[in-house]
Design a protein around this motif. Structure first.
Motif, PDB file in Angstrom:
ATOM      1  N   LYS A 178      -0.984  -8.759  -6.344  1.00 45.64           N
ATOM      2  CA  LYS A 178      -2.095  -7.819  -6.437  1.00 45.64           C
ATOM      3  C   LYS A 178      -3.344  -8.622  -6.798  1.00 45.64           C
ATOM      4  O   LYS A 178      -3.282  -9.566  -7.594  1.00 45.64           O
ATOM      5  CB  LYS A 178      -1.827  -6.747  -7.498  1.00 45.64           C
ATOM      6  CG  LYS A 178      -0.760  -5.734  -7.097  1.00 45.64           C
ATOM      7  CD  LYS A 178      -1.223  -4.839  -5.963  1.00 45.64           C
ATOM      8  CE  LYS A 178      -0.190  -3.813  -5.557  1.00 45.64           C
ATOM      9  NZ  LYS A 178      -0.659  -2.930  -4.476  1.00 45.64           N
ATOM     10  N   THR A 188      -7.275   1.725  -1.019  1.00 41.91           N
ATOM     11  CA  THR A 188      -7.357   1.960  -2.467  1.00 41.91           C
ATOM     12  C   THR A 188      -8.152   3.228  -2.799  1.00 41.91           C
ATOM     13  O   THR A 188      -7.634   4.096  -3.514  1.00 41.91           O
ATOM     14  CB  THR A 188      -7.964   0.734  -3.177  1.00 41.91           C
ATOM     15  OG1 THR A 188      -7.115  -0.400  -2.965  1.00 41.91           O
ATOM     16  CG2 THR A 188      -8.096   0.983  -4.682  1.00 41.91           C
ATOM     17  N   THR A 242      -2.454   0.492  -6.259  1.00 43.91           N
ATOM     18  CA  THR A 242      -3.071   0.712  -4.946  1.00 43.91           C
ATOM     19  C   THR A 242      -3.888  -0.474  -4.453  1.00 43.91           C
ATOM     20  O   THR A 242      -4.400  -0.452  -3.328  1.00 43.91           O
ATOM     21  CB  THR A 242      -4.003   1.944  -4.990  1.00 43.91           C
ATOM     22  OG1 THR A 242      -5.089   1.693  -5.892  1.00 43.91           O
ATOM     23  CG2 THR A 242      -3.252   3.189  -5.425  1.00 43.91           C
ATOM     24  N   LEU A 243      -4.014  -1.509  -5.271  1.00 49.38           N
ATOM     25  CA  LEU A 243      -4.852  -2.653  -4.909  1.00 49.38           C
ATOM     26  C   LEU A 243      -4.209  -3.527  -3.829  1.00 49.38           C
ATOM     27  O   LEU A 243      -2.985  -3.557  -3.701  1.00 49.38           O
ATOM     28  CB  LEU A 243      -5.133  -3.515  -6.153  1.00 49.38           C
ATOM     29  CG  LEU A 243      -6.043  -2.900  -7.213  1.00 49.38           C
ATOM     30  CD1 LEU A 243      -6.060  -3.772  -8.458  1.00 49.38           C
ATOM     31  CD2 LEU A 243      -7.459  -2.710  -6.674  1.00 49.38           C
ATOM     32  N   GLY A 277      -7.367  -2.818   2.017  1.00 49.14           N
ATOM     33  CA  GLY A 277      -7.567  -2.307   0.668  1.00 49.14           C
ATOM     34  C   GLY A 277      -8.925  -1.660   0.446  1.00 49.14           C
ATOM     35  O   GLY A 277      -9.062  -0.774  -0.418  1.00 49.14           O
ATOM     36  N   PHE A 306       0.780  -1.237   0.000  1.00 42.64           N
ATOM     37  CA  PHE A 306       0.000   0.000   0.000  1.00 42.64           C
ATOM     38  C   PHE A 306       0.816   1.293   0.000  1.00 42.64           C
ATOM     39  O   PHE A 306       0.241   2.374  -0.065  1.00 42.64           O
ATOM     40  CB  PHE A 306      -0.953   0.002   1.208  1.00 42.64           C
ATOM     41  CG  PHE A 306      -2.004  -1.059   1.131  1.00 42.64           C
ATOM     42  CD1 PHE A 306      -2.979  -1.026   0.145  1.00 42.64           C
ATOM     43  CD2 PHE A 306      -2.012  -2.116   2.028  1.00 42.64           C
ATOM     44  CE1 PHE A 306      -3.948  -2.009   0.066  1.00 42.64           C
ATOM     45  CE2 PHE A 306      -2.977  -3.106   1.950  1.00 42.64           C
ATOM     46  CZ  PHE A 306      -3.943  -3.053   0.964  1.00 42.64           C
TER      47      PHE A 306
END
Length: 317
Positions: A266, A139, A102-103, A135, A71
Motif C-alpha cells: 500500500k 480510492t 482502499t489505497l 487508485g 482494490f
C-alpha cells in the motif's frame, strides 16, 4: 538504510508535532504541501515509461490478481472488520482502516523488492504504475460508497481536487517527458527527495492538527493496539493467500514473487496525498494516516526478509 532513515524521519515528524504542533506556522505550510503534491505527480509523469507498461501488458493473469487484491480484497477485509467497531462506519478508527485498505500499491519499493528477489520486474513496474493510476479513482469511489452518509465526503468535489492536484500534473509530466524525462530519471534520487519532504510535511501537518484538537486523547491504547493487530493480520492474510492462489494458478516463481510483493503493498505517498486532498485540514487526518504509516514500515521490514529468502533460493536453484 535510506528507506529506514525515511521511516525514522516520519516518526520524528510526529514527535515534533506533539511537542511543537504550531512550531513552523510562520511558513505557508498548506501552500508548500499543495505545491509538493503537484510536483510528486508531475515527476511521476516524467518517469512513467510507456514502453515498460507496454512490455508488461502480456502477463494479464498476474495483473488481474494484483489489482483485484489491491482494490477489492483489501477493502472487503476492512468491511469484514466493521463489526469490531461499535460506532460502525462513523468510527474514526474504522474509517482510517478502510481508507488504508482502499489505497493503491506503491511503485518504488515494489520494484526494488521484486528485483532483490529476482522476480518479474516488468510485471512489478506495470502493476505498481497501473495501481497508482487506478487508485486516483478507486480510492475516492470506495469512500463515496461507504462514507458519504457518515462524513462530509463529496465525491464530485474530491474528484475535482484530485484532477487539479494529481491528474493534471501527471498529464503535464507525461507531456514534458520527451523533453526532460531522461534528465529526471538520471537524477532520480535527488528528485526523490521531493516525495519524501512532502510526505514528512504532510505527516507533521496532519498530526499537528490531531494533537491540537486532542483527538488522540479520545482513542484508547487498546483501540490503537486493535488497529495495529488488524493491520498485521491484513498483511499475512494477503501475503499467504496470494501464495496459495499463485500455486493454484500455476504461476512460475518470478510471477509469484511479483504478485505477492505488489499485491501486499500500500502506498504511503498516495495515502499522504489522498488524506490531504480528500479530508483537507480535518483534525482526524493524523489518525487517518496512522494505519498506512504502520503498514508501510511493516511491509518494508517483512517483504525485505522474504525478498532476501527468495533471492537466495533462486541462486541455489
Amino acid at each position: 538504510m535510506k528507506i529506514n532513515g525515511f521511516i525514522v524521519a516520519i516518526f520524528a515528524a510526529i514527535i515534533i508535532a506533539y511537542f511543537l504542533p504550531q512550531g513552523i506556522e510562520v511558513l505557508p505550510l498548506s501552500t508548500i504541501i499543495d505545491v509538493g503534491i503537484g510536483l510528486i505527480f508531475f515527476l511521476y509523469g516524467l518517469k512513467l515509461a510507456p514502453s515498460e507498461i507496454k512490455a508488461g501488458l502480456k502477463n494479464y493473469k498476474s495483473h488481474l490478481v494484483i489489482q483485484l487484491t489491491t482494490f477489492v480484497i483489501f477493502p472487503l477485509l476492512a468491511l469484514a472488520c466493521l463489526p469490531l467497531f461499535k460506532e460502525g462506519t462513523t468510527s474514526q478508527l474504522w474509517i482510517a482502516l478502510f481508507f488504508f485498505a482502499t489505497l493503491p500499491s506503491t511503485v518504488s519499493s515494489s520494484v526494488v523488492m521484486v528485483s532483490i528477489a529476482k522476480g518479474n520486474i516488468p510485471t512489478a513496474i506495470f502493476n505498481a504504475s497501473l495501481s497508482g493510476l487506478i487508485g486516483i479513482f478507486a480510492t475516492p469511489l470506495w469512500l463515496e460508497i461507504f462514507l458519504q452518509k457518515s462524513t462530509s465526503f463529496e465525491f464530485t468535489t474530491v474528484l475535482l481536487k484530485l484532477f487539479l492536484q494529481i491528474i493534471l500534473p501527471l498529464v503535464l509530466g507525461l507531456f514534458f517527458q520527451k523533453f526532460i524525462g531522461d534528465f529526471v530519471k538520471e537524477h532520480g534520487k535527488k528528485f526523490g527527495l521531493v516525495d519524501k519532504a512532502t510526505i514528512i510535511l504532510i505527516v507533521y501537518s496532519s498530526f499537528s492538527n490531531s494533537f491540537t484538537s486532542d483527538l488522540f486523547q479520545t482513542v484508547s491504547v487498546g483501540a490503537l493496539l486493535k488497529l495495529f493487530g488488524l493491520i498485521v493480520a491484513f498483511f499475512f492474510i494477503i501475503y499467504f493467500g496470494l501464495n496459495v492462489l499463485c500455486n493454484a494458478l500455476h504461476f512460475d516463481i518470478k510471477d509469484k514473487i511479483a504478485t505477492q510483493f505488489c499485491g501486499t503493498k500500500k502506498s504511503l505517498v498516495h495515502g499522504s496525498v489522498m488524506v490531504k486532498v480528500i479530508f483537507g485540514n480535518s483534525a482526524a487526518t493524523g489518525l487517518l494516516l496512522l494505519p498506512i504509516m504502520l503498514f508501510h514500515s511493516l511491509q518494508l521490514l517483512i517483504i525485505a526478509y522474504f525478498a532476501e529468502r527468495y533471492g537466495k533460493r533462486k541462486i541455489m536453484e
